[in-house]
Design an enzyme around this catalytic site. Sequence first.
Site, PDB file in Angstrom:
ATOM      1  N   GLU A  26      58.877  19.923 -41.190  1.00 48.53           N
ATOM      2  CA  GLU A  26      57.426  20.073 -41.254  1.00 48.53           C
ATOM      3  C   GLU A  26      56.901  19.318 -42.464  1.00 48.53           C
ATOM      4  OE1 GLU A  26      56.058  24.138 -41.339  1.00 48.53           O
ATOM      5  OE2 GLU A  26      53.948  23.532 -41.478  1.00 48.53           O
ATOM      6  N   ASN A  71      52.628  25.320 -39.386  1.00 46.46           N
ATOM      7  CA  ASN A  71      51.199  25.488 -39.646  1.00 46.46           C
ATOM      8  C   ASN A  71      50.511  24.140 -39.853  1.00 46.46           C
ATOM      9  OD1 ASN A  71      51.803  28.203 -39.581  1.00 46.46           O
ATOM     10  ND2 ASN A  71      51.804  28.473 -41.797  1.00 46.46           N
ATOM     11  N   ASN A 171      51.258  26.073 -32.565  1.00 43.41           N
ATOM     12  CA  ASN A 171      52.173  26.784 -33.451  1.00 43.41           C
ATOM     13  C   ASN A 171      51.571  28.106 -33.903  1.00 43.41           C
ATOM     14  OD1 ASN A 171      54.517  26.810 -35.469  1.00 43.41           O
ATOM     15  ND2 ASN A 171      52.755  27.119 -36.806  1.00 43.41           N
ATOM     16  N   GLU A 172      52.313  29.195 -33.731  1.00 46.11           N
ATOM     17  CA  GLU A 172      51.933  30.520 -34.250  1.00 46.11           C
ATOM     18  C   GLU A 172      50.435  30.790 -34.085  1.00 46.11           C
ATOM     19  OE1 GLU A 172      53.453  31.103 -38.246  1.00 46.11           O
ATOM     20  OE2 GLU A 172      55.520  31.172 -37.517  1.00 46.11           O
ATOM     21  N   TYR A 243      61.543  35.282 -39.418  1.00 44.95           N
ATOM     22  CA  TYR A 243      62.163  35.148 -40.737  1.00 44.95           C
ATOM     23  C   TYR A 243      62.358  36.564 -41.278  1.00 44.95           C
ATOM     24  CZ  TYR A 243      60.281  30.330 -40.676  1.00 44.95           C
ATOM     25  OH  TYR A 243      59.973  29.028 -40.349  1.00 44.95           O
ATOM     26  N   GLU A 291      61.438  28.758 -34.680  1.00 43.46           N
ATOM     27  CA  GLU A 291      61.565  28.834 -36.147  1.00 43.46           C
ATOM     28  C   GLU A 291      62.312  30.120 -36.470  1.00 43.46           C
ATOM     29  OE1 GLU A 291      58.153  28.382 -38.760  1.00 43.46           O
ATOM     30  OE2 GLU A 291      57.236  27.031 -37.295  1.00 43.46           O
TER      31      GLU A 291
END
Length: 504
Positions: A26, A71, A171-172, A243, A291
């Site tokens: 990233e 992000n 993403n997210e 995570y 991720e």
Amino acid sequence: MIAKLLSNAVFLRGSIDERLFSSFLEHMGRVIYTGVYEPDHATADADGFRGDVLQAVRQMGVTAVRYPGGNFVSNYHWQDGVGPVTQRPRRIELAWRSVETNAFGLNEFMRWAAKSLTQPILTVNLGTQGIENALSLLEYCNHDQGTLYSDLRRSHGVEKPYHVHTWCLGNEMDGFWQVGHKTAQEYGRIAAETGRAMKRLDPSIELVACGSSKSDMATCPAWDLEVLEHVYGTADYLALHQYYGGQEMGTASFLAQSLDMEGYIDTIRAAINVIRKKARSQATMYISLDEWGVWSRPEHSIGRAFEQKPWSLAPVIDEQAYTLEDTLLFASMMLAMLKHTDIVKIACQALLTNISACIMTKPDGSIWLQPIYYVFMMIAQHAKGHVLRTAEIAMPQYACDAFPSVPVLDHVETLREDGAEVVIFAVNRSETETLSLQWQLEHIRPVRIEAFTVLTAREKSITNRSHPEAIRPCPGQGARLEGASCLAEIPPFSFIMIRISLQQ
Ligand code: AHR
């Protein structure tokens, strides 16, 4: 303590997709700049890629790499990163409050992927952009020639299309922190419409839609169910991110978090099955853990996102150093994915360099390898073929706050496609006790123990930053075959691998 296991060659959990051993790059902190790209570095090649990093990535066994975020992608204009470098704009970057020079962009990444022997996985911006932006990027990458964006690519010196196969739809998007954050309905609609248009342009691609960005999101699994309603039949995978930190809970609870990950995967599997039935669909959807990683203790991390001076170039953010304890949870997370190999087909360890990373780089200097690098490498290189459905005949357990029953030995067994090798990967979660392993093999005729490898350390709190190479794999002692059984002493607080060649 004794752990008795029974594996049978015909009881299989599923075959291993090699993309389980993917990673993630990233534009964040020093992941790209001074991570993989540093034109003035002594080992840099003509493209400005660090040769020491490329070599370490190839050795690690990474199969695919997701790019460019994270992000970051949610406020990224892909066209800023193509064409003559001197004409590329410097941009405000909102995710990490940095300045992006765009010196490294799409074509640099594609060249880097080829040199690192990895497949690209690209993410489109569904934060500040939408369908048209995703289509122009896809056309630039995958269309042959004779149209605006395919000819733009050719004018940038890339004659042949890249044929990028795997595309992530944002993403997210469930996260309030995401630029362009959406409700499940808003995201489900834009993801489905973008995905349908992308598949019209290139029906050969596969698509990954955003699921929950961690298991304890208040919206999990309602988010996943609602998004699935929109994308079922269009997307091929639902993305989960995970995570774990939480070392302050104590080792027993910290290490047990891989059980949370197993429950998370099972919950999302159930959500997929419910929506398949609701949609009366024959299509199969899989999970991409695109991720995942461990978050170190704050005292082992240098640089905090949002505490850095804003609008700087490639600031130091979250450069963590892993202890043995962190490494054992990392190993158990990999084992959790292997245990669900029938539904988890892609997994991207995050991130490859410098932030929660396997490979650490010093600007203008050398690299050093985290202990998690070795765990990833051992599993990526040797977990081939099928995961076996092994029975636990005897297994010591412990209790902790979140889980009443945690197996002391976490383990996965694999059988190579050609039937030539069986491998056990295991974590001994006990800090003090050696575990005697009695592993019985049925319909498998062992010939020889090819390797017994142990990763452990003298002290719980040391890292490879404080003591270079203190935590690395070493040959283990005392594993042996007795008939069709493998017997081994597994040291306390260790990750081990035993490889056994088989008669065919
Ligand atoms: O640390 C990487 C960041 O973590 C990614 O940008 C984001 O997707 C996740 O929250």
